[in-house]
Design an enzyme around this catalytic site. Structure first.
Site, mmCIF file in Angstrom:
data_model
loop_
_atom_site.group_PDB
_atom_site.id
_atom_site.type_symbol
_atom_site.label_atom_id
_atom_site.label_comp_id
_atom_site.label_asym_id
_atom_site.label_seq_id
_atom_site.Cartn_x
_atom_site.Cartn_y
_atom_site.Cartn_z
ATOM 1 N N LYS A 111 -0.054 -10.209 -11.758
ATOM 2 C CA LYS A 111 -0.653 -11.488 -11.349
ATOM 3 C C LYS A 111 0.017 -12.655 -12.067
ATOM 4 O O LYS A 111 0.205 -13.727 -11.487
ATOM 5 C CB LYS A 111 -2.162 -11.512 -11.654
ATOM 6 N N LYS A 194 4.117 0.073 -1.580
ATOM 7 C CA LYS A 194 2.751 0.273 -1.089
ATOM 8 C C LYS A 194 2.334 -0.809 -0.117
ATOM 9 O O LYS A 194 2.738 -1.963 -0.245
ATOM 10 C CB LYS A 194 1.784 0.383 -2.278
ATOM 11 N N LYS A 197 -2.012 -6.215 1.120
ATOM 12 C CA LYS A 197 -2.226 -7.451 1.839
ATOM 13 C C LYS A 197 -1.702 -8.639 1.056
ATOM 14 O O LYS A 197 -1.125 -9.558 1.612
ATOM 15 C CB LYS A 197 -3.720 -7.624 2.062
HETATM 16 P P1 TYM Z 1 -8.423 -2.898 -3.212
HETATM 17 O O1 TYM Z 1 -9.471 -3.684 -2.532
HETATM 18 O O2 TYM Z 1 -7.106 -3.525 -3.472
HETATM 19 O O3 TYM Z 1 -8.156 -1.572 -2.427
HETATM 20 C C1 TYM Z 1 -9.211 -0.753 -1.994
HETATM 21 C C2 TYM Z 1 -8.827 0.692 -2.073
HETATM 22 O O4 TYM Z 1 -7.697 0.947 -1.252
HETATM 23 C C3 TYM Z 1 -6.696 1.595 -2.012
HETATM 24 N N1 TYM Z 1 -5.357 1.145 -1.539
HETATM 25 C C4 TYM Z 1 -4.367 1.976 -1.195
HETATM 26 N N2 TYM Z 1 -4.292 3.311 -1.176
HETATM 27 C C5 TYM Z 1 -3.147 3.871 -0.736
HETATM 28 N N3 TYM Z 1 -2.070 3.162 -0.334
HETATM 29 C C6 TYM Z 1 -2.086 1.802 -0.347
HETATM 30 N N4 TYM Z 1 -1.011 1.142 0.058
HETATM 31 C C7 TYM Z 1 -3.278 1.154 -0.803
HETATM 32 N N5 TYM Z 1 -3.659 -0.147 -0.922
HETATM 33 C C8 TYM Z 1 -4.942 -0.125 -1.381
HETATM 34 C C9 TYM Z 1 -6.942 1.155 -3.447
HETATM 35 O O5 TYM Z 1 -6.415 2.066 -4.360
HETATM 36 C C10 TYM Z 1 -8.428 1.130 -3.498
HETATM 37 O O6 TYM Z 1 -8.951 2.402 -3.750
HETATM 38 N N6 TYM Z 1 -10.051 -3.161 -7.896
HETATM 39 C C11 TYM Z 1 -10.248 -2.507 -6.634
HETATM 40 C C12 TYM Z 1 -11.633 -2.720 -6.052
HETATM 41 C C13 TYM Z 1 -12.701 -2.298 -6.978
HETATM 42 C C14 TYM Z 1 -13.081 -0.964 -7.282
HETATM 43 C C15 TYM Z 1 -14.126 -1.075 -8.216
HETATM 44 C C16 TYM Z 1 -12.629 0.284 -6.868
HETATM 45 C C17 TYM Z 1 -13.499 -3.124 -7.670
HETATM 46 N N7 TYM Z 1 -14.343 -2.394 -8.429
HETATM 47 C C18 TYM Z 1 -14.747 0.063 -8.732
HETATM 48 C C19 TYM Z 1 -13.254 1.404 -7.386
HETATM 49 C C20 TYM Z 1 -14.280 1.292 -8.311
HETATM 50 C C21 TYM Z 1 -9.244 -3.077 -5.646
HETATM 51 O O7 TYM Z 1 -8.748 -4.170 -5.815
HETATM 52 O O8 TYM Z 1 -9.015 -2.308 -4.581
#
Ligand code: TYM
Length: 331
Positions: A111, A194, A197
């Protein structure tokens, strides 16, 4: 029965990475575990959405949760900000989270690089909020993609530090869960490792994308001039497209294009057309269900309310016990 917790940031639509990295596992896990799945709207404030955008994004993710098969009768589905106990646990965990460990976190360093003008305190403490999300329900398992592994490691650190500090065996140390296979990573269309977005809109295909949007994005995916010698290893961007083909197309299709590649006869235009068609076929039923749910505000409101009540019950119990352990006791 295991307690399972996971969340998705409310930054608009779900892309295929979210679906394969997380949601598909949520759907499987809700059958046999005590599951809490939430929409991380506190987390999404680090990028300063407008109130209208924030609301619409949360609604979109709720619609998508349901369209993907999450069942409010089987799992607790809720919106993070409906459970303010999470914010209290976040505050308490921050007292024992150290600058050095937070600064070393890969997502924070990323970031600083990508948004140097908005390095706010919540970005630094993102891992403590995430830890609070998870341990507020005393979770054992957390279905997430590979990119969240370091955050989970930190969650274990904060949980065990709390236990050690107060001489209790209170919080379990949660692990990333992935049904025994390697954690899935869906690659981007922009040549990146990966699908994401935030990096580049064109890198990600959303479950809500129209066939036309999918076709446009896939046709624009990064490729090269093609192999010049037979049976060469594929560069990253090409490997990405073949990985997507492996997931969304039939094994015959994959083999067909792989053989053309190995014979240096590949035409990326043909491959992309096929891939776009196969992704469209895969996402169509999701899109249709979303269109129906989007119109049903009464149902969505009911789901969110029931979820909030169940999640708060569990969170309030933890906060009561944590306060007692820490020494906030009534006079
Ligand atoms: P976020 O919102 O970026 O992504 C949500 C979930 O999707 C998975 N993911 C992917 N998996 C495989 N390939 C990809 N290209 C890919 N892009 C995203 C992420 O690993 C995630 O599981 N910090 C977290 C949200 C969060 C969270 C939590 C998750 C907040 N609190 C507590 C678990 C437990 C996040 O930004 O995910």
């Amino acid at each position: 029965m295991d307690i399972v917790v996971s969340g998705i940031r409310s930054t608009g639509n779900l892309h295929l990475g979210n679906y394969f990295g997380a949601i598909r596992n949520f759907v499987k896990m809700q059958e046999e575990n005590h599951c809490y799945f939430f929409i991380a709207d506190y987390h999404s404030l680090t990028t300063h959405p407008t109130p209208a955008n924030l609301h619409q994004s949360v609604k979109t993710v709720l619609v998508e949760f349901l369209a993907c098969g999450l069942d409010p009768e089987k799992a607790t589905l809720y919106i993070q900000s409906d459970v303010p106990e999470v914010a209290e646990l976040y505050l308490l965990l921050n007292m024992n989270a150290y600058l050095g460990e937070l600064e070393r976190c890969t997502s924070f360093k990323e970031k600083i690089r990508t948004q140097p003008n908005n390095v706010n305190a919540a970005l630094l403490t993102y891992p403590t909020l995430m830890a609070a999300d998870i341990i507020i329900h005393k979770a054992h398992k957390v279905p997430v993609g590979k990119d969240q592994e370091q955050h989970l490691e930190m969650t274990r650190t904060f949980a065990s530090r709390f236990n050690r500090m107060y001489g209790v065996d209170y919080f379990p140390e949660p692990v990333a869960y992935n049904f025994g296979q390697e954690l899935v990573k869906i690659p981007g269309l922009d040549g990146g490792q990966k699908m994401s977005k935030s990096d580049n809109e064109n890198s990600a295909i959303f479950l809500a994308d129209s066939p036309e949007a999918i076709r446009k994005k896939v046709m624009k995916a990064v490729t090269d001039a093609g192999p010049t010698e037979p049976n060469q290893p594929k560069p990253q961007a090409i490997e990405n497209i073949f990985q997507l083909l492996q997931i969304f197309s039939s094994s015959d299709t994959y083999t067909h294009f792989n053989e053309l590649y190995n014979r240096c006869e590949i035409r990326y235009g043909d491959l992309k057309k096929q891939l776009a068609e196969d992704i469209t076929t895969y996402t169509r039923p999701f899109r249709e269900r979303m269109e129906d749910l989007e119109r049903d505000d009464v149902f969505l409101g009911r789901v969110a309310k029931i979820g909030a009540e169940k999640a708060r019950e569990s969170a309030a119990k933890t906060i009561r016990e944590v306060r007692e352990i820490i020494g906030f006791r009534s006079m």
